[in-house]
Design a protein around this motif. Structure first.
Motif, short mmCIF file in Angstrom:
data_model
loop_
_atom_site.label_atom_id
_atom_site.label_comp_id
_atom_site.label_asym_id
_atom_site.label_seq_id
_atom_site.Cartn_x
_atom_site.Cartn_y
_atom_site.Cartn_z
N LEU A 104 -3.04 16.00 -7.25
CA LEU A 104 -2.92 16.95 -6.13
C LEU A 104 -3.73 16.47 -4.93
N ASP A 105 -4.89 15.89 -5.18
CA ASP A 105 -5.69 15.35 -4.07
C ASP A 105 -4.92 14.22 -3.37
N ARG A 106 -4.25 13.37 -4.16
CA ARG A 106 -3.49 12.29 -3.53
C ARG A 106 -2.26 12.83 -2.82
N LEU A 107 -1.63 13.86 -3.37
CA LEU A 107 -0.50 14.50 -2.68
C LEU A 107 -0.93 14.98 -1.30
N THR A 108 -2.11 15.56 -1.22
CA THR A 108 -2.62 16.03 0.07
C THR A 108 -2.90 14.87 1.01
N ARG A 109 -3.49 13.78 0.51
CA ARG A 109 -3.75 12.62 1.37
C ARG A 109 -2.44 12.05 1.91
N ARG A 160 8.24 -8.34 1.09
CA ARG A 160 6.80 -8.14 1.27
C ARG A 160 6.46 -6.68 1.57
N ARG A 161 5.34 -6.25 1.05
CA ARG A 161 4.76 -4.98 1.46
C ARG A 161 4.10 -5.17 2.83
N ASN A 162 4.28 -4.22 3.73
CA ASN A 162 3.64 -4.28 5.04
C ASN A 162 2.35 -3.48 5.00
N GLU A 163 1.26 -4.18 4.84
CA GLU A 163 -0.05 -3.50 4.76
C GLU A 163 -0.47 -2.86 6.07
N HIS A 164 0.26 -3.17 7.17
CA HIS A 164 -0.04 -2.58 8.47
C HIS A 164 0.87 -1.40 8.79
N SER A 165 1.75 -1.03 7.88
CA SER A 165 2.70 0.05 8.11
C SER A 165 1.99 1.39 8.29
N ALA A 166 2.63 2.29 9.04
CA ALA A 166 2.09 3.64 9.22
C ALA A 166 2.02 4.40 7.91
N VAL A 167 2.80 3.98 6.93
CA VAL A 167 2.80 4.69 5.65
C VAL A 167 2.25 3.84 4.51
N ALA A 168 1.55 2.76 4.85
CA ALA A 168 0.95 1.91 3.81
C ALA A 168 -0.01 2.74 2.96
N GLY A 169 0.12 2.62 1.66
CA GLY A 169 -0.76 3.32 0.76
C GLY A 169 -0.43 4.78 0.53
N LEU A 170 0.64 5.29 1.17
CA LEU A 170 1.05 6.68 0.97
C LEU A 170 2.19 6.71 -0.04
N LYS A 171 2.21 7.75 -0.86
CA LYS A 171 3.27 7.87 -1.87
C LYS A 171 4.39 8.72 -1.25
N THR A 172 5.24 8.06 -0.49
CA THR A 172 6.31 8.77 0.22
C THR A 172 7.62 8.69 -0.55
N THR A 173 8.56 9.54 -0.18
CA THR A 173 9.88 9.53 -0.81
C THR A 173 10.77 8.43 -0.25
#
Length: 276
Positions: A52-57, A134-147
């Motif tokens: 739940l904490d990660r969902l919020t982040r 490649r993963r884009n580590e500079h993306s606006a959604v990098a590291g987010l668990k998006t749909t």
């Protein structure tokens, strides 16, 4: 098709196949949403607070309102009670709600869904394949668990064609990043290491527990390190800790001493505390 299940949609339990959200939902039209997947054993979900904490982040990263944790917990409890299963995949999805047909988000309240599906215990070992994207580590959604998971769908399909259960990706700097739905650990010189979050990888729940419980180190790793690793592990909520026996055309011994210890420690610690 799995047996019929009951899902929780915006506060109500409904038959999963009859459940509906608006065709204008921003999660459907643009991928404007976040999600979490939890393992549930005998009706009890694992590491709910961390998820739940990660969902919020993730929601904050997209600019969505903070999800109501108590409401989400209620939805999870109702779905688990309505769908008795020995081992299940419990998924929380939280989207931007009904919006215009474009990138602009509307004023509707977010959509909140809790769904469940049966799961089978993953084997202790598996094969992986590297893929060219490649993963884009500079993306606006990098590291987010998006749909927005389309690139994972493409990469995983490529891995399956190569006879592997998971695809591993580098980032734009050529550093090892993650799998489509897992984090990766290597054993190099007897040390258990994993890519840093700066690589663009997801801050996996199981990843962090392995770091905490097994003393793994975070470091930058070139993709070529896969060729030098003595052992390779995958971690995720449904895999737990899984040893890799093949990367592309390179065979590995499987469950080596570090892998065996990590698997045993995780099984013991996670069994002792359902919400670590």
């Amino acid at each position: 098709m799995q047996n019929p299940t009951t899902s929780w949609v915006n506060g109500s339990l409904v038959d999963s196949h009859a459940a509906a959200v608006s065709v204008l939902d921003h999660g459907l039209t643009t991928g404007d949403g976040v999600f979490e997947t939890m393992k549930a054993v005998d009706g009890r979900a694992f590491a709910v607070t961390r998820h739940l904490d990660r969902l919020t982040r993730s929601a904050r990263g997209l600019g969505l309102p903070d999800p109501d944790h108590e409401l989400v917990r209620e939805g999870c409890e109702q779905v688990l009670a309505a769908n008795p299963m020995p081992l299940a995949r419990l998924r929380i999805t939280y989207t931007g709600g009904a919006s215009p047909l474009g990138s602009e988000r509307g004023d509707d309240t977010p959509t909140l869904v809790v769904a469940i599906g049966s799961a089978a215990r993953r084997p202790d070992t598996t094969a992986v394949a590297t893929v060219p994207w490649r993963r884009n580590e500079h993306s606006a959604v990098a590291g987010l668990k998006t749909t927005s998971y389309a690139e994972n769908v493409v990469a995983l399909a490529a891995a399956h064609r190569a006879g592997a259960s998971e695809a591993l990706l580098a980032n734009t700097a050529g550093l090892l990043c993650e799998g489509t739905g897992s984090n990766v650990f290597l054993v190099l010189g007897g040390r258990l290491v994993t890519p840093t979050l700066a690589s663009g990888c997801l801050a996996g729940i199981t990843r962090q527990l392995v770091i905490d419980w097994c003393g793994a180190e975070e470091t930058d790793l070139p993709l070529a390190a896969l060729r030098d690793a003595e052992e390779i592990l995958l971690t995720s909520s449904l895999r737990d800790v899984q040893a890799v026996t093949r990367v592309d055309d390179r065979d590995l011994p499987g469950i080596g001493p570090v892998s065996a210890k990590a698997m045993a420690v995780f099984a013991e610690r996670s069994g002792d505390d359902l919400d670590p």
